[in-house]
Motif scaffolding. Structure first.
Motif, short mmCIF file in Angstrom:
data_model
loop_
_atom_site.label_atom_id
_atom_site.label_comp_id
_atom_site.label_asym_id
_atom_site.label_seq_id
_atom_site.Cartn_x
_atom_site.Cartn_y
_atom_site.Cartn_z
N GLY A 80 34.64 17.89 61.15
CA GLY A 80 34.49 19.34 61.03
C GLY A 80 35.78 20.13 61.06
N PHE A 81 36.93 19.48 60.86
CA PHE A 81 38.22 20.15 61.00
C PHE A 81 38.71 20.82 59.71
CE2 PHE A 81 40.87 18.79 64.93
CZ PHE A 81 39.85 19.22 65.77
N CYS A 82 37.83 21.02 58.72
CA CYS A 82 38.25 21.72 57.51
C CYS A 82 37.11 22.61 57.02
CB CYS A 82 38.68 20.76 56.42
SG CYS A 82 39.55 21.56 55.05
N ALA A 83 37.10 23.84 57.51
CA ALA A 83 36.08 24.81 57.09
C ALA A 83 36.51 25.44 55.77
CB ALA A 83 35.89 25.88 58.15
N ILE A 84 35.55 25.58 54.83
CA ILE A 84 35.83 26.12 53.51
C ILE A 84 34.77 27.16 53.18
CG2 ILE A 84 36.19 25.56 51.07
CD1 ILE A 84 36.68 22.67 51.88
N GLY A 85 35.19 28.30 52.63
CA GLY A 85 34.20 29.30 52.23
C GLY A 85 34.75 30.71 52.37
N PRO A 86 33.91 31.73 52.33
CA PRO A 86 32.45 31.62 52.17
C PRO A 86 32.00 31.41 50.73
CG PRO A 86 33.09 33.92 52.40
CD PRO A 86 34.34 33.11 52.59
N GLU A 87 32.93 31.64 49.76
CA GLU A 87 32.56 31.50 48.36
C GLU A 87 33.77 31.11 47.54
OE1 GLU A 87 31.05 35.40 47.61
OE2 GLU A 87 33.03 36.29 47.36
N LEU A 88 33.54 30.82 46.27
CA LEU A 88 34.61 30.53 45.33
C LEU A 88 34.77 31.73 44.41
CD1 LEU A 88 36.62 28.47 44.09
CD2 LEU A 88 34.77 27.74 42.59
N VAL A 89 35.94 32.32 44.41
CA VAL A 89 36.22 33.48 43.58
C VAL A 89 36.99 33.03 42.35
CG1 VAL A 89 37.40 35.71 43.49
CG2 VAL A 89 36.24 35.00 45.59
N PRO A 90 36.51 33.34 41.14
CA PRO A 90 37.16 32.85 39.93
C PRO A 90 38.58 33.37 39.76
CG PRO A 90 35.41 34.40 39.38
CD PRO A 90 35.30 34.13 40.84
N VAL A 91 39.39 32.61 39.04
CA VAL A 91 40.80 32.95 38.84
C VAL A 91 40.97 34.36 38.29
CG1 VAL A 91 42.85 32.37 37.50
CG2 VAL A 91 41.51 30.55 38.54
N ALA A 92 40.13 34.74 37.35
CA ALA A 92 40.26 36.04 36.69
C ALA A 92 40.09 37.21 37.65
CB ALA A 92 39.26 36.15 35.55
N ALA A 93 39.44 36.98 38.79
CA ALA A 93 39.18 38.06 39.74
C ALA A 93 40.36 38.32 40.67
CB ALA A 93 37.93 37.74 40.56
N ILE A 94 41.35 37.42 40.67
CA ILE A 94 42.53 37.56 41.54
C ILE A 94 43.76 37.78 40.66
CG2 ILE A 94 43.97 36.43 43.27
CD1 ILE A 94 41.18 37.20 44.27
N ALA A 95 44.31 38.98 40.72
CA ALA A 95 45.42 39.33 39.83
C ALA A 95 46.64 38.44 40.06
CB ALA A 95 45.80 40.80 40.02
N ASP A 96 46.95 38.16 41.33
CA ASP A 96 48.12 37.35 41.65
C ASP A 96 47.86 36.60 42.95
OD1 ASP A 96 50.55 36.19 42.16
OD2 ASP A 96 51.72 38.05 42.03
N PRO A 97 47.69 35.27 42.90
CA PRO A 97 47.42 34.51 44.12
C PRO A 97 48.60 34.48 45.08
CG PRO A 97 47.83 33.01 42.30
CD PRO A 97 47.77 34.40 41.71
N HIS A 98 49.74 35.00 44.66
CA HIS A 98 50.94 35.00 45.50
C HIS A 98 51.21 36.37 46.11
CE1 HIS A 98 51.37 31.98 42.23
NE2 HIS A 98 51.40 31.22 43.30
N GLN A 99 50.18 37.22 46.14
CA GLN A 99 50.29 38.54 46.77
C GLN A 99 49.05 38.80 47.62
OE1 GLN A 99 52.94 40.55 46.73
NE2 GLN A 99 54.10 39.18 45.40
N LEU A 100 48.62 37.80 48.37
CA LEU A 100 47.41 37.91 49.17
C LEU A 100 47.75 37.89 50.66
CD1 LEU A 100 45.14 35.37 47.21
CD2 LEU A 100 45.29 37.86 46.91
N THR A 101 47.20 38.82 51.39
CA THR A 101 47.40 38.87 52.84
C THR A 101 46.39 37.95 53.52
OG1 THR A 101 48.20 41.14 52.75
CG2 THR A 101 47.39 40.35 54.88
N ILE A 102 46.88 37.13 54.43
CA ILE A 102 46.05 36.21 55.20
C ILE A 102 46.07 36.64 56.66
CG2 ILE A 102 45.74 33.82 55.95
CD1 ILE A 102 46.99 32.87 53.41
N LYS A 103 44.90 36.84 57.24
CA LYS A 103 44.80 37.21 58.65
C LYS A 103 43.88 36.25 59.38
CE LYS A 103 45.49 42.20 57.92
NZ LYS A 103 44.90 43.55 58.12
#
Length: 223
Positions: A122-145
Motif C-alpha cells: 500500500g505504499f503507492c497511492a495513485i489518484g483520484p483521476e487521470l487528467v488528459p495531457v491536453a487539459a494541462i497547459a504545462d506539466p512543469h508549472q504545477l504547484t504540489i502541496k
C-alpha cells in the motif's frame, strides 16, 4: 474531462529519486564522498512493486516501530509503447497526469533506494483521476502541496524538477521500452515529514485535484 485511472494506469510504477533541484543540492556534499565522488549523471530509478498500489480514499498502514513519510509527486501515465523516443516527441506518448503519494520509510542511500523502505504493501497511492495531457497547459508549472490533517506541511513546484517529463521519457526509453499503462513518478521534493496513525494525508496538484489517504497502525496479524 478525466479518464478512467484504473483502466489506464495498469503497468509498472517507475520512481525517480533526486529529481528536485533543492533535494539534489542538499545531498551534493554526501555525493562527493567515496565511493561515488559525484552526483548522479543519469536518472536514479526505482520500482514500486505491484503490492504497493493503493487508491484515493484508502488506508495506508504504518509498519510497527517504523517512521512513515509521504512522498507527494506528479505521476505521468504512458499512453502507448515508447522506445527510443526523443524529448521533442515524448508528450505524444503520454495518456495523462495524475497524483501519486509515494510513501516510504526514511532512506539511507539515494543511490540505492531500499526495497524494504519503498515496497511495503500500500505504499503507492495513485489518484483520484487521470487528467488528459491536453487539459494541462504545462506539466512543469504545477504547484504540489502536502497536507496533514488540513495543514500544509510541504510545498513545491514542478518547475524545480531536475529532469522534466519529456527528458525523463527520452532517457528511460533510450534503454527500455515504456509500455502503455506504465506510470512515471517524477520525484518527491525535499522536506519529507513523518506521519502517524490517525493522520489524514492529502496531496494537491493544481489541475489534478487532491489525493487523500488515512494513516492507520499495523495490526497484530499484519506484523
Amino acid at each position: 474531462m478525466s479518464l478512467a485511472l484504473h483502466d489506464a494506469a495498469t503497468g509498472t510504477l517507475f520512481g525517480v529519486a533526486l529529481n528536485y533541484t533543492g533535494l539534489l543540492k542538499k545531498r551534493l556534499a554526501e555525493f562527493e564522498q567515496p565511493p561515488y565522488k559525484q552526483a548522479p549523471v543519469k536518472p536514479v530509478l526505482f520500482i514500486k512493486t505491484p503490492n504497493t498500489r493503493n487508491a484515493h480514499g484508502a488506508e495506508v498502514v504504518q509498519p510497527a516501530g517504523e517512521r512513515l513519510q509521504p512522498g507527494p509527486a506528479l505521476g505521468v501515465v504512458i499512453g502507448k509503447d515508447a522506445s527510443r523516443v526523443s524529448a521533442a516527441e515524448a508528450l505524444n506518448y503520454v495518456a495523462g497526469y495524475t497524483i501519486v503519494n509515494e510513501f516510504s520509510l526514511p532512506e539511507d542511500s539515494y543511490y540505492r533506494p531500499a526495497v524494504k523502505a519503498k515496497c511495503r504493501d500500500g505504499f503507492c497511492a495513485i489518484g483520484p483521476e487521470l487528467v488528459p495531457v491536453a487539459a494541462i497547459a504545462d506539466p512543469h508549472q504545477l504547484t504540489i502541496k502536502l497536507y496533514v490533517n488540513g495543514k500544509v506541511v510541504q510545498e513545491n513546484t514542478t518547475a524545480n524538477l531536475v529532469r522534466g517529463v519529456p527528458q525523463l521519457i527520452a532517457e528511460l526509453s533510450e534503454f527500455m521500452t515504456l509500455h502503455e499503462g506504465d506510470v512515471l513518478i517524477t520525484g518527491t521534493p525535499e522536506g519529507r515529514v513523518d506521519v502517524q496513525p490517525g493522520d489524514f494525508v492529502e496531496v494537491e496538484i493544481n489541475g489534478l485535484g487532491r489525493l487523500a489517504n488515512n494513516i492507520v497502525a499495523e495490526s497484530e496479524d499484519q506484523a
